[in-house]
Design a protein around this motif. Structure first.
Motif, PDB file in Angstrom:
ATOM      1  N   LEU A  66     -22.453  -2.535 -40.003  1.00  0.00           N
ATOM      2  CA  LEU A  66     -21.322  -3.114 -40.718  1.00  0.00           C
ATOM      3  C   LEU A  66     -20.405  -3.888 -39.784  1.00  0.00           C
ATOM      4  O   LEU A  66     -19.713  -4.827 -40.210  1.00  0.00           O
ATOM      5  CB  LEU A  66     -20.531  -2.002 -41.421  1.00  0.00           C
ATOM      6  N   ALA A  67     -20.399  -3.500 -38.506  1.00  0.00           N
ATOM      7  CA  ALA A  67     -19.576  -4.204 -37.524  1.00  0.00           C
ATOM      8  C   ALA A  67     -20.226  -5.486 -37.039  1.00  0.00           C
ATOM      9  O   ALA A  67     -19.607  -6.237 -36.279  1.00  0.00           O
ATOM     10  CB  ALA A  67     -19.280  -3.286 -36.346  1.00  0.00           C
ATOM     11  N   GLY A  68     -21.468  -5.764 -37.452  1.00  0.00           N
ATOM     12  CA  GLY A  68     -22.148  -6.991 -37.048  1.00  0.00           C
ATOM     13  C   GLY A  68     -23.012  -6.849 -35.821  1.00  0.00           C
ATOM     14  O   GLY A  68     -23.607  -7.844 -35.361  1.00  0.00           O
TER      15      GLY A  68
ATOM     16  N   ILE B 208     -30.141  -7.868 -43.250  1.00  0.00           N
ATOM     17  CA  ILE B 208     -29.989  -6.539 -43.847  1.00  0.00           C
ATOM     18  C   ILE B 208     -28.958  -5.760 -43.058  1.00  0.00           C
ATOM     19  O   ILE B 208     -28.895  -5.839 -41.818  1.00  0.00           O
ATOM     20  CB  ILE B 208     -31.338  -5.791 -43.875  1.00  0.00           C
ATOM     21  N   THR B 209     -28.160  -4.964 -43.782  1.00  0.00           N
ATOM     22  CA  THR B 209     -27.143  -4.120 -43.153  1.00  0.00           C
ATOM     23  C   THR B 209     -27.615  -2.669 -43.169  1.00  0.00           C
ATOM     24  O   THR B 209     -28.056  -2.160 -44.213  1.00  0.00           O
ATOM     25  CB  THR B 209     -25.793  -4.226 -43.890  1.00  0.00           C
TER      26      THR B 209
END
Length: 389
Positions: free
Chosen positions: A37-39, A98-99
């Motif tokens: 989620l933080a990339g 995709i996360t």
């Protein structure tokens, strides 16, 4: 007709084109890039086949993140990918981002698992216990010191000394006679045992190691009782009593009602390294992976692997419970033990049904006889009244 033939050829060509497109999508590589989620990139970009299961992709990502596969969820756009479907079925094609989400509610996810596993009993270094008699390092032990003695017991037996005679045996006016009995005193030494001391000690944590690298903490409802039921005798020694005679011992023997035979020391242990077979609720808690007594309703506790967990589909297996045995030479498997218990339960239920049927039949027969007697009695009442008049 020519028009119909042209239409049929067009339909076949369209179907073939659709099939080729589907096959092309399945065989075409998909570039997958997985981030948090933080990339931050955790896996890829790498190419996968469209026919790959999402579960396989989920496993690779979890390994790269150092997490258990059931704790990782893959999200594409706004949709959580289903591990039981392929990449194409989930709409992945060409290049996708995709996360990966690591669930913080790991216990809630793992609570939906009902596991069956085999492994070996394992205890961490320094957490084992020392059996006092055999001097072994074990997971559990029970020791008993038992007093062996004889007790002088007096009992009375009723014995028939003369058989009775039925009435009429020696003639029409013979009233018969009753049997005659006498009470006979009988005294003898009877062997007795008395537990003087009993100690049970279990390791604070007992694990099952199935060789997968993840040891499961065993948490039945009562760990000490479970360990006792699965322990085996490891030591037994009998120390005879001192039978040397002297004046005082002879005097005591003449008036005492007990005499000592000795002391027996026994020990039962659950050894480390023994093979065990267990079923129960597998989950991840603050203690790590545990195998425990189910705390969720059976319909919510799925008997599937973590890759195919579907929380919205109720489980059809009812009455789930923790069960575990230690397999030794001649010991039946857990499945055979459970089947044996079920067989005896069915036999008991069948016998209880027969007994109920017999009692109901007997009661019905007696009820009918009572009704007949009452009807006969009522039919005789007018006659008795007429005779009396």
């Amino acid at each position: 007709e020519p028009g119909a033939c042209v239409e049929a050829r067009t339909t076949r060509w369209a179907a073939a084109e659709v099939c080729s497109q589907v096959v092309g999508q399945i065989l075409a590589p998909i570039s997958v890039h997985v981030t948090t989620l933080a990339g931050n990139t955790v896996w890829g970009p790498e190419e996968i086949e469209g026919s790959m299961l999402v579960a396989d992709l989920q496993r690779r990502v979890a390994e790269a993140m150092g997490q258990s596969s059931f704790a990782v969820q893959l999200v594409y756009e706004t949709k959580i990918l289903d591990p039981s479907r392929t990449a194409v079925e989930e709409g992945l094609k060409e290049e996708v981002h995709i996360t990966a989400i690591v669930s913080r509610e790991r216990e809630e996810i793992a609570d939906a698992l009902f596991a069956h596993t085999r492994g070996h009993i394992w205890v961490p270094d320094g957490a084992f216990v020392l059996a006092p008699f055999s001097r072994e390092h074990v997971a559990f032990y029970e020791t008993q010191v038992i007093r062996l003695y004889d007790e002088w017991v007096t009992s009375w037996d009723r014995r028939r000394v003369k058989a009775g005679r039925p009435a009429g045996t020696q003639g029409r006016d013979d009233p018969g006679s009753d049997s005659e009995y006498e009470d006979v005193e009988r005294s003898q030494w009877m062997p007795r045992e008395e537990v003087l001391e009993c100690h049970r000690v279990a390791a604070p944590r007992i694990f099952l190691d199935d060789g997968s690298g993840e040891r499961a903490l065993i948490l039945p409802r009562d760990l000490e009782r479970w360990a006792l039921e699965n322990s085996a005798p490891t030591y037994s020694e009998t120390e005879a009593a001192d039978r040397r005679l002297n004046a005082g011992a002879v005097l005591v023997a003449l008036v005492a009602t007990e005499r000592e035979r000795g002391i027996r020391r026994e020990e039962r242990c659950l050894r480390m390294g023994e093979e065990g077979e267990l079923v129960g609720e597998a989950c991840v808690t603050e203690h790590g992976l545990v195998l425990r007594e189910p705390r969720l309703p059976s319909e919510m506790l799925h008997r599937v692997d973590s890759e195919g967990l579907l929380g919205d589909r109720p489980s059809s297996l009812r009455n789930k419970a923790f069960a575990g045995i230690v397999l030794r030479t001649g010991q039946q498997s857990l499945e055979m033990v459970q089947l044996g218990r079920a067989k005896w339960w069915r036999i008991g239920k069948f016998l209880l049904g027969l007994l109920s049927l017999f009692l109901a039949t007997s009661l019905g027969r007696r009820t009918r006889l009572a009704h007949r007697f009452l009807r006969a009695l009522r039919s005789q009442q007018p006659r008795v009244a007429a005779v009396a008049a």
